[in-house]
Design a protein around this motif. Structure first.
Motif, PDB file in Angstrom:
ATOM      1  N   PRO A  19       7.751  12.684 100.570  1.00 29.67           N
ATOM      2  CA  PRO A  19       8.195  14.175 100.683  1.00 29.67           C
ATOM      3  C   PRO A  19       7.524  14.817 101.812  1.00 29.67           C
ATOM      4  CG  PRO A  19       6.835  13.947  98.947  1.00 29.67           C
ATOM      5  CD  PRO A  19       7.169  12.433  99.518  1.00 29.67           C
ATOM      6  N   ASP A  20       8.267  15.918 102.470  1.00 32.83           N
ATOM      7  CA  ASP A  20       7.511  16.984 103.358  1.00 32.83           C
ATOM      8  C   ASP A  20       6.696  17.942 102.633  1.00 32.83           C
ATOM      9  OD1 ASP A  20       9.564  16.024 105.418  1.00 32.83           O
ATOM     10  OD2 ASP A  20      10.751  17.410 104.897  1.00 32.83           O
ATOM     11  N   GLY A  21       5.733  18.337 103.522  1.00 32.57           N
ATOM     12  CA  GLY A  21       4.602  19.345 103.047  1.00 32.57           C
ATOM     13  C   GLY A  21       3.598  18.560 102.304  1.00 32.57           C
ATOM     14  N   TYR A  22       3.216  17.152 102.854  1.00 34.41           N
ATOM     15  CA  TYR A  22       2.158  16.566 102.355  1.00 34.41           C
ATOM     16  C   TYR A  22       1.692  15.575 103.575  1.00 34.41           C
ATOM     17  CZ  TYR A  22       3.808  17.308  97.533  1.00 34.41           C
ATOM     18  OH  TYR A  22       3.892  17.611  96.191  1.00 34.41           O
TER      19      TYR A  22
ATOM     20  N   ASP B 192       7.484 -16.039 103.843  1.00 34.49           N
ATOM     21  CA  ASP B 192       6.652 -16.907 104.985  1.00 34.49           C
ATOM     22  C   ASP B 192       5.231 -17.263 104.338  1.00 34.49           C
ATOM     23  OD1 ASP B 192       5.224 -14.453 104.903  1.00 34.49           O
ATOM     24  OD2 ASP B 192       5.397 -14.281 107.175  1.00 34.49           O
ATOM     25  N   ASP B 193       5.043 -16.936 102.876  1.00 32.48           N
ATOM     26  CA  ASP B 193       3.981 -17.248 101.870  1.00 32.48           C
ATOM     27  C   ASP B 193       2.945 -16.231 102.204  1.00 32.48           C
ATOM     28  OD1 ASP B 193       3.263 -18.932  99.863  1.00 32.48           O
ATOM     29  OD2 ASP B 193       2.126 -20.258 101.169  1.00 32.48           O
ATOM     30  N   ALA B 194       3.020 -14.983 103.125  1.00 29.80           N
ATOM     31  CA  ALA B 194       1.879 -14.287 103.091  1.00 29.80           C
ATOM     32  C   ALA B 194       1.968 -13.311 101.983  1.00 29.80           C
ATOM     33  CB  ALA B 194       2.137 -13.413 104.507  1.00 29.80           C
ATOM     34  N   VAL B 195       0.772 -12.998 101.470  1.00 33.43           N
ATOM     35  CA  VAL B 195       0.696 -11.854 100.283  1.00 33.43           C
ATOM     36  C   VAL B 195       0.077 -10.862 101.141  1.00 33.43           C
ATOM     37  CG1 VAL B 195      -0.578 -11.407  98.195  1.00 33.43           C
ATOM     38  CG2 VAL B 195       0.080 -13.676  98.765  1.00 33.43           C
ATOM     39  N   VAL B 196       0.831  -9.702 101.055  1.00 32.63           N
ATOM     40  CA  VAL B 196       0.516  -8.379 101.539  1.00 32.63           C
ATOM     41  C   VAL B 196       0.354  -7.404 100.687  1.00 32.63           C
ATOM     42  CG1 VAL B 196       1.637  -6.668 103.183  1.00 32.63           C
ATOM     43  CG2 VAL B 196       2.165  -9.195 103.684  1.00 32.63           C
ATOM     44  N   PHE B 197      -0.750  -6.460 100.947  1.00 32.31           N
ATOM     45  CA  PHE B 197      -1.000  -5.407 100.289  1.00 32.31           C
ATOM     46  C   PHE B 197      -0.698  -4.231 100.971  1.00 32.31           C
ATOM     47  CE2 PHE B 197      -4.773  -2.924  98.011  1.00 32.31           C
ATOM     48  CZ  PHE B 197      -3.773  -2.482  97.011  1.00 32.31           C
ATOM     49  N   THR B 198       0.130  -3.257 100.289  1.00 31.37           N
ATOM     50  CA  THR B 198       0.356  -1.856 100.934  1.00 31.37           C
ATOM     51  C   THR B 198      -0.137  -0.873 100.208  1.00 31.37           C
ATOM     52  OG1 THR B 198       2.194  -3.009 102.007  1.00 31.37           O
ATOM     53  CG2 THR B 198       2.241  -0.619 101.829  1.00 31.37           C
ATOM     54  N   ILE B 199      -0.641   0.033 100.783  1.00 32.43           N
ATOM     55  CA  ILE B 199      -0.959   1.250  99.770  1.00 32.43           C
ATOM     56  C   ILE B 199      -0.280   2.353 100.659  1.00 32.43           C
ATOM     57  CG2 ILE B 199      -2.822   3.102  99.492  1.00 32.43           C
ATOM     58  CD1 ILE B 199      -4.884   0.700  99.660  1.00 32.43           C
ATOM     59  N   THR B 200       0.520   3.027  99.761  1.00 31.13           N
ATOM     60  CA  THR B 200       1.476   4.249 100.255  1.00 31.13           C
ATOM     61  C   THR B 200       0.986   5.454  99.542  1.00 31.13           C
ATOM     62  OG1 THR B 200       3.134   2.836 100.823  1.00 31.13           O
ATOM     63  CG2 THR B 200       3.796   4.939 100.596  1.00 31.13           C
ATOM     64  N   ALA B 201       0.743   6.672 100.105  1.00 27.61           N
ATOM     65  CA  ALA B 201       0.530   7.975  99.547  1.00 27.61           C
ATOM     66  C   ALA B 201       0.954   9.095 100.076  1.00 27.61           C
ATOM     67  CB  ALA B 201      -1.057   7.933  99.325  1.00 27.61           C
ATOM     68  N   PHE B 202       1.371  10.130  99.409  1.00 26.15           N
ATOM     69  CA  PHE B 202       1.444  11.533  99.910  1.00 26.15           C
ATOM     70  C   PHE B 202       0.402  12.467  99.110  1.00 26.15           C
ATOM     71  CE2 PHE B 202       4.739  11.016  96.666  1.00 26.15           C
ATOM     72  CZ  PHE B 202       4.546  12.174  96.101  1.00 26.15           C
ATOM     73  N   SER B 203      -0.111  13.174  99.952  1.00 28.91           N
ATOM     74  CA  SER B 203      -1.287  13.994  99.177  1.00 28.91           C
ATOM     75  C   SER B 203      -1.215  15.335 100.001  1.00 28.91           C
ATOM     76  CB  SER B 203      -2.509  13.490  99.020  1.00 28.91           C
ATOM     77  OG  SER B 203      -2.974  13.067 100.142  1.00 28.91           O
ATOM     78  N   ARG B 204      -1.874  16.427  99.123  1.00 25.36           N
ATOM     79  CA  ARG B 204      -2.406  17.762  99.992  1.00 25.36           C
ATOM     80  C   ARG B 204      -3.463  18.324  99.017  1.00 25.36           C
ATOM     81  NH1 ARG B 204       3.166  20.640  98.599  1.00 25.36           N
ATOM     82  NH2 ARG B 204       3.285  20.834  96.698  1.00 25.36           N
ATOM     83  N   PRO B 205      -4.115  19.152  99.788  1.00 27.68           N
ATOM     84  CA  PRO B 205      -5.290  19.812  99.065  1.00 27.68           C
ATOM     85  C   PRO B 205      -4.827  20.323  97.710  1.00 27.68           C
ATOM     86  CG  PRO B 205      -5.654  19.945 101.171  1.00 27.68           C
ATOM     87  CD  PRO B 205      -4.375  19.519 101.096  1.00 27.68           C
ATOM     88  N   GLY B 206      -5.471  20.423  96.590  1.00 28.80           N
ATOM     89  CA  GLY B 206      -4.980  20.993  95.414  1.00 28.80           C
ATOM     90  C   GLY B 206      -5.902  22.274  95.038  1.00 28.80           C
ATOM     91  N   THR B 207      -6.959  22.390  95.839  1.00 20.07           N
ATOM     92  CA  THR B 207      -7.809  23.459  95.544  1.00 20.07           C
ATOM     93  C   THR B 207      -8.302  24.054  96.922  1.00 20.07           C
ATOM     94  OG1 THR B 207      -9.689  21.961  95.888  1.00 20.07           O
ATOM     95  CG2 THR B 207      -8.810  22.136  93.577  1.00 20.07           C
ATOM     96  N   TRP B 208      -8.631  25.375  96.895  1.00 10.44           N
ATOM     97  CA  TRP B 208      -9.137  25.874  98.051  1.00 10.44           C
ATOM     98  C   TRP B 208     -10.221  25.373  98.822  1.00 10.44           C
ATOM     99  CZ3 TRP B 208     -13.958  27.569  98.751  1.00 10.44           C
ATOM    100  CH2 TRP B 208     -14.957  27.808  97.482  1.00 10.44           C
ATOM    101  N   TRP B 209     -11.322  25.106  97.818  1.00 10.85           N
ATOM    102  CA  TRP B 209     -12.605  24.125  98.520  1.00 10.85           C
ATOM    103  C   TRP B 209     -11.996  22.947  99.238  1.00 10.85           C
ATOM    104  CZ3 TRP B 209     -13.492  19.593  96.446  1.00 10.85           C
ATOM    105  CH2 TRP B 209     -13.306  19.365  95.063  1.00 10.85           C
ATOM    106  N   LEU B 210     -11.069  22.062  98.648  1.00 10.47           N
ATOM    107  CA  LEU B 210     -10.615  20.936  99.530  1.00 10.47           C
ATOM    108  C   LEU B 210      -9.980  21.379 100.674  1.00 10.47           C
ATOM    109  CD1 LEU B 210     -10.951  17.862  99.317  1.00 10.47           C
ATOM    110  CD2 LEU B 210      -8.631  18.026  98.104  1.00 10.47           C
TER     111      LEU B 210
END
Length: 165
Positions: free
Chosen positions: A21-24, A125-143
């Motif tokens: 999503p947009d905004g992150y 092709d027998d490869a084992v692939v690890f994927t990390i996908t994330a969307f985030s934005r600060p949830g606090t003023w201090w962050l």
């Protein structure tokens, strides 16, 4: 209300399975961690039993010993006065013959808002692939004020997750 009784902090639940999503801020990294069925099965076990998080240096308190939809987890980072504790909920699980993984979303009280997906794929092709996908934005003023530090910390733990499998 305890940390693990809190609601999710974002409306786009499950969005790591498709278009982010947009905004992150978006994150998508992947790495070949080995080859073959035994590598895939070992990595899947480490991933779905919270061992990857522990190996990355986090303290893990989960409501279930294995990842399952609705599982809640309290993750702790740091020590003593510099310890941060935050909660997440597993929003979906991937359990196909050649893919395993899950995504969790942030609970109220987490310094960020968003979702992170961890997915293993045993490719043709027998490869084992690890994927990390994330969307985030600060949830606090201090962050928001510490955004550069927050980005570095997320990158650091992403590398740790990649190495943990």
């Amino acid at each position: 209300m305890t940390l693990l009784d809190r609601p999710l902090t974002y409306p786009e639940v499950g969005a790591t399975a498709g278009q982010l999503p947009d905004g992150y801020d978006h994150l998508r990294v992947q790495r070949v961690i080995g080859h073959g069925e035994s590598t895939f099965r070992r990595a899947a076990e480490r991933l779905t039993s919270w061992q990857m998080h522990r190996a990355a240096g986090l303290t893990v308190e989960a409501t279930t010993p294995r990842v399952e939809p609705g599982s809640r987890v309290r993750l702790r980072l740091g020590r003593h006065l510099l310890r941060i504790s935050f909660g997440c909920q597993v929003v979906y699980v991937v359990e196909d013959k050649r893919r395993r993984g899950f995504a969790y979303g942030t609970l109220q009280g987490h310094p960020e808002q968003g979702e992170e997906r961890f997915c293993l794929e045993w490719r043709e092709d027998d490869a084992v692939v690890f994927t990390i996908t994330a969307f985030s934005r600060p949830g606090t003023w201090w962050l928001r004020a510490l955004a550069p530090i927050s980005h570095r910390l997320q990158q650091r733990y992403t590398r740790r997750y990649l190495h943990a499998l």
